[in-house]
Scaffold this motif. Structure first.
Motif, mmCIF file in Angstrom:
data_model
loop_
_atom_site.group_PDB
_atom_site.id
_atom_site.type_symbol
_atom_site.label_atom_id
_atom_site.label_comp_id
_atom_site.label_asym_id
_atom_site.label_seq_id
_atom_site.Cartn_x
_atom_site.Cartn_y
_atom_site.Cartn_z
ATOM 1 N N VAL A 1 20.653 48.008 44.256
ATOM 2 C CA VAL A 1 19.580 48.987 44.453
ATOM 3 C C VAL A 1 19.365 49.819 43.188
ATOM 4 N N GLY A 2 19.791 49.296 42.047
ATOM 5 C CA GLY A 2 19.520 49.948 40.775
ATOM 6 C C GLY A 2 20.410 51.115 40.445
ATOM 7 N N LEU A 3 21.535 51.241 41.120
ATOM 8 C CA LEU A 3 22.476 52.326 40.834
ATOM 9 C C LEU A 3 23.549 51.842 39.868
ATOM 10 N N PRO A 4 24.017 52.705 38.951
ATOM 11 C CA PRO A 4 25.057 52.284 38.009
ATOM 12 C C PRO A 4 26.381 52.020 38.742
ATOM 13 N N GLY A 5 26.721 50.750 38.860
ATOM 14 C CA GLY A 5 27.962 50.342 39.509
ATOM 15 C C GLY A 5 28.769 49.485 38.562
ATOM 16 N N PHE A 6 30.057 49.803 38.403
ATOM 17 C CA PHE A 6 30.861 49.160 37.357
ATOM 18 C C PHE A 6 32.201 48.683 37.897
ATOM 19 N N GLN A 7 32.583 47.491 37.464
ATOM 20 C CA GLN A 7 33.911 46.939 37.705
ATOM 21 C C GLN A 7 34.650 46.937 36.373
ATOM 22 N N PHE A 8 35.922 47.321 36.386
ATOM 23 C CA PHE A 8 36.724 47.335 35.161
ATOM 24 C C PHE A 8 37.244 45.940 34.832
ATOM 25 N N ILE A 9 37.346 45.638 33.548
ATOM 26 C CA ILE A 9 38.011 44.420 33.072
ATOM 27 C C ILE A 9 39.518 44.631 33.231
ATOM 28 N N GLN A 10 40.210 43.659 33.819
ATOM 29 C CA GLN A 10 41.651 43.782 34.047
ATOM 30 C C GLN A 10 42.395 42.535 33.585
ATOM 31 N N ASP A 11 43.652 42.712 33.220
ATOM 32 C CA ASP A 11 44.534 41.578 32.996
ATOM 33 C C ASP A 11 44.694 40.798 34.304
ATOM 34 N N GLY A 12 44.745 39.474 34.178
ATOM 35 C CA GLY A 12 44.835 38.639 35.365
ATOM 36 C C GLY A 12 46.187 38.670 36.053
ATOM 37 N N ILE A 13 47.276 38.797 35.253
ATOM 38 C CA ILE A 13 48.655 38.691 35.777
ATOM 39 C C ILE A 13 48.749 37.396 36.602
ATOM 40 N N GLU A 14 49.104 37.439 37.878
ATOM 41 C CA GLU A 14 49.272 36.222 38.696
ATOM 42 C C GLU A 14 48.125 36.009 39.676
ATOM 43 N N TYR A 15 47.021 36.705 39.447
ATOM 44 C CA TYR A 15 45.938 36.711 40.436
ATOM 45 C C TYR A 15 45.438 35.302 40.754
ATOM 46 N N GLY A 16 45.177 34.510 39.733
ATOM 47 C CA GLY A 16 44.644 33.175 39.974
ATOM 48 C C GLY A 16 45.690 32.145 40.339
ATOM 49 N N SER A 17 46.946 32.404 40.004
ATOM 50 C CA SER A 17 47.989 31.395 40.209
ATOM 51 C C SER A 17 48.841 31.645 41.446
ATOM 52 N N ARG A 18 48.989 32.917 41.860
ATOM 53 C CA ARG A 18 49.967 33.213 42.901
ATOM 54 C C ARG A 18 49.515 34.164 44.013
ATOM 55 N N THR A 19 48.519 35.012 43.764
ATOM 56 C CA THR A 19 48.344 36.118 44.712
ATOM 57 C C THR A 19 47.002 36.203 45.411
ATOM 58 N N HIS A 20 45.924 35.729 44.827
ATOM 59 C CA HIS A 20 44.592 35.943 45.399
ATOM 60 C C HIS A 20 44.435 35.145 46.688
ATOM 61 N N HIS A 21 44.466 35.832 47.841
ATOM 62 C CA HIS A 21 44.325 35.228 49.172
ATOM 63 C C HIS A 21 45.513 34.323 49.524
ATOM 64 N N THR A 22 46.712 34.658 49.123
ATOM 65 C CA THR A 22 47.851 33.768 49.361
ATOM 66 C C THR A 22 48.916 34.401 50.247
ATOM 67 N N ASN A 23 49.875 33.547 50.628
ATOM 68 C CA ASN A 23 51.034 33.987 51.394
ATOM 69 C C ASN A 23 52.069 34.698 50.531
ATOM 70 N N GLN A 24 51.824 34.794 49.227
ATOM 71 C CA GLN A 24 52.751 35.472 48.319
ATOM 72 C C GLN A 24 52.247 36.840 47.870
ATOM 73 N N ASP A 25 51.130 37.299 48.418
ATOM 74 C CA ASP A 25 50.536 38.552 47.945
ATOM 75 C C ASP A 25 51.216 39.748 48.604
ATOM 76 N N LEU A 26 52.429 40.011 48.150
ATOM 77 C CA LEU A 26 53.307 41.032 48.725
ATOM 78 C C LEU A 26 53.619 42.126 47.705
ATOM 79 N N TYR A 27 54.279 43.160 48.156
ATOM 80 C CA TYR A 27 54.578 44.342 47.339
ATOM 81 C C TYR A 27 55.161 43.977 45.974
ATOM 82 N N GLU A 28 56.039 42.971 45.963
ATOM 83 C CA GLU A 28 56.710 42.598 44.711
ATOM 84 C C GLU A 28 55.742 42.119 43.632
ATOM 85 N N ARG A 29 54.558 41.727 43.989
ATOM 86 C CA ARG A 29 53.575 41.230 43.030
ATOM 87 C C ARG A 29 52.829 42.354 42.316
#
Length: 510
Positions: A444-472
């Motif tokens: 709707v034309g409002l300034p909305g921003f997402q920050f650039i972040q380091d991936g860490i294990e997001y793509g390999s271990r944690t994004h929507h997985t059974n390993q996405d726990l506190y230790e990650r």
């Protein structure tokens, strides 16, 4: 080119301000020395558990957040209902194992919003290949009483020679700045249409297998070394028939079943799964709270920060997206603890329904700021200065996606400079990034921003997985993020003018 450049620089200069370094030092000191990210993380993950929208786990996390925000002195902390979502759901028992030709327990997760078995069941395994509706005829009348593995893509489960955890290199950041192919992009209409067709076909597959009276459906999922990436689940909409029981099965164990069946062996599996639907309350809510503005002329204007609180169900959703919610909660706690008095009102939002289609933020924006489909804007559309979002895991901030809003580049560049010691190669890219809640504001034309972040294990271990726990969670990274976010929010609240905007988008054609 020269007149345009001069106009642009003059326009940007109108938004320049002298940074309040004493305030930024207070933010850094509080965030680094008195951090509460570990305590917040424990509550949102370990204590609350999985947080599917409208589930008891989400409700626990949301109510705790409202209470904590109130304790910190924010005002009007509440659960803000946004409309119809559908059924809540959780699983309460989960067991799956192969019993013939030998016994082996399997790594598996009940598929979200699927049904229960009538206690412990056992049956022969059948492997089916269903790629389109014409395939249904091959199996009609042949699957009754079977435990059916739907053969999907042959995901790679072999060794990997890449590290699980990664940080963005200087070369990666250079590519992100200069390349049109690096990093996340807004979903194209073609991608969204393919996803819609795939989801509709999966619903037809579920209905076909239920009609064939199978005992249990097994679905092969991507992942390796015990990590299982869960999918989007069955229908959560109110009034839809309850689907039969289904497990999402680890890549390796699904491969084992397929190879055994292909070699002609008799294979049996036993299972016991108990799930529960929550159908009494089908409307959903976001967590909202405010730090009132201190300036008489600017207090009516708003700076927002947010993250989605909901998660998938295979673990406790630590990096997706307790991490973002932790950071945003800690950021407003820092602002309160330092005693700083932002001129504009600061509003935090923890969204629901993000995982099913950014429903929470989209509906909040629609009722508060404007309707993207018709581009019908509400009065508060003029009051919002900017919205900041975190939803890329536990990795520290490395910069900002500008969403094509080049007028903010000199502003953000200046704001990142005091943190050069904790941001390696601060990066600003005009690129869009997609798939999360800042898009609701951008639409709707409002300034909305997402920050650039380091991936860490997001793509390999944690994004929507059974390993996405506190230790990650990487706590030092969460501390860094909270300090950066708090400083951006405070700087935005102190600006003489609201954040510059892009041209208003055209109405979305339907």
């Amino acid at each position: 080119m020269v007149p345009f450049l001069l106009t642009f620089l003059f326009h940007a200069a109108g938004f320049a301000q002298k940074l309040d370094m004493k305030a930024l030092d207070k933010i850094r000191q509080e965030g680094m020395s008195n951090s509460q990210v570990e305590a917040i993380a424990h509550q949102l993950t370990d204590v609350s558990g999985p947080r599917l929208t409208n589930s008891p786990g989400f409700q626990r996390a949301a109510e705790w957040s409202v209470g904590k925000l109130t304790e910190w002195g924010l005002q009007n902390a509440r659960l803000d209902e946004w409309g119809e979502f559908g059924n809540g759901w959780q699983f309460e028992k989960s067991y799956l194992a192969m019993t013939q030709p030998y016994y082996m327990p399997f790594i598996a997760i009940p598929k979200a919003w699927t049904g229960s078995t009538p206690g412990l069941i056992s049956g022969d395994v059948a492997v089916v290949e269903l790629n389109n509706e014409s395939d249904f005829a091959r199996y009609t009348g042949k699957l009754k009483g079977k435990i059916v593995l739907v053969k999907g893509e042959d995901f790679d489960a072999g060794p990997t020679f890449k590290p699980d955890a990664v940080r963005l290199t200087h070369e990666d950041l250079d590519k992100l700045t200069n390349s049109e192919t690096f990093g996340g992009q807004r979903f194209s209409p073609e991608m969204l249409e393919r996803y819609r067709l795939m989801r509709n076909f999966r619903t037809k597959v579920d209905s076909f297998l239920k009609a064939e009276e199978i005992q249990l459906e097994l679905i092969r999922r991507n992942g390796r070394h015990g990590t299982l990436f869960t999918s989007n689940g069955a229908s959560f909409q109110a009034g839809t028939p309850d689907p039969g029981p289904a497990f999402e099965l680890s890549n390796e164990h699904a491969g084992l079943l397929q190879r055994l069946k292909n070699s002609g062996m008799e294979v049996k599996v036993e299972a016991d799964v108990k799930t529960r639907f929550f159908k009494e309350k089908t409307k959903a809510a976001n967590v909202i709270a405010e730090i009132p503005g201190s300036d008489r002329k600017l207090a009516d204007e708003i700076v927002m920060l947010g993250a989605h609180l909901d998660s998938w169900h295979g673990a406790t959703g630590a990096t997706d997206n307790a991490a973002g919610s932790i950071v945003m909660l800690e950021a407003v706690r820092i602002l309160q603890a330092t005693g700083l008095k932002p001129k504009r009102t600061v509003r935090i939002a923890l969204w629901s329904g993000e995982e099913q289609g950014i429903y929470g933020s989209r509906n909040y924006v629609k009722k508060t700021f404007g309707d993207a489909e018709r581009m019908m804007l509400h009065p508060d559309h003029e009051k919002l200065s900017a919205y900041y979002n975190i939803d890329n895991g536990t990795g520290r901030i490395r910069g900002v996606y500008l969403q094509g809003n080049e007028a903010v580049r000199p502003i953000f560049k200046k704001w990142l400079e005091p943190f050069g010691d904790i941001i390696d190669q601060p990066t600003l890219t005009s690129r869009n990034t997609g798939g999360t809640d800042h898009l609701s504001f951008d639409a709707v034309g409002l300034p909305g921003f997402q920050f650039i972040q380091d991936g860490i294990e997001y793509g390999s271990r944690t994004h929507h997985t059974n390993q996405d726990l506190y230790e990650r969670l990487v706590m030092d990274d969460l501390r860094q993020m909270a300090v950066i976010v708090a400083s951006f929010v405070y700087n935005t609240a102190q600006m003489d003018k609201k954040m510059p905007r892009k041209e208003l988008p055209k109405p979305v054609a339907r």
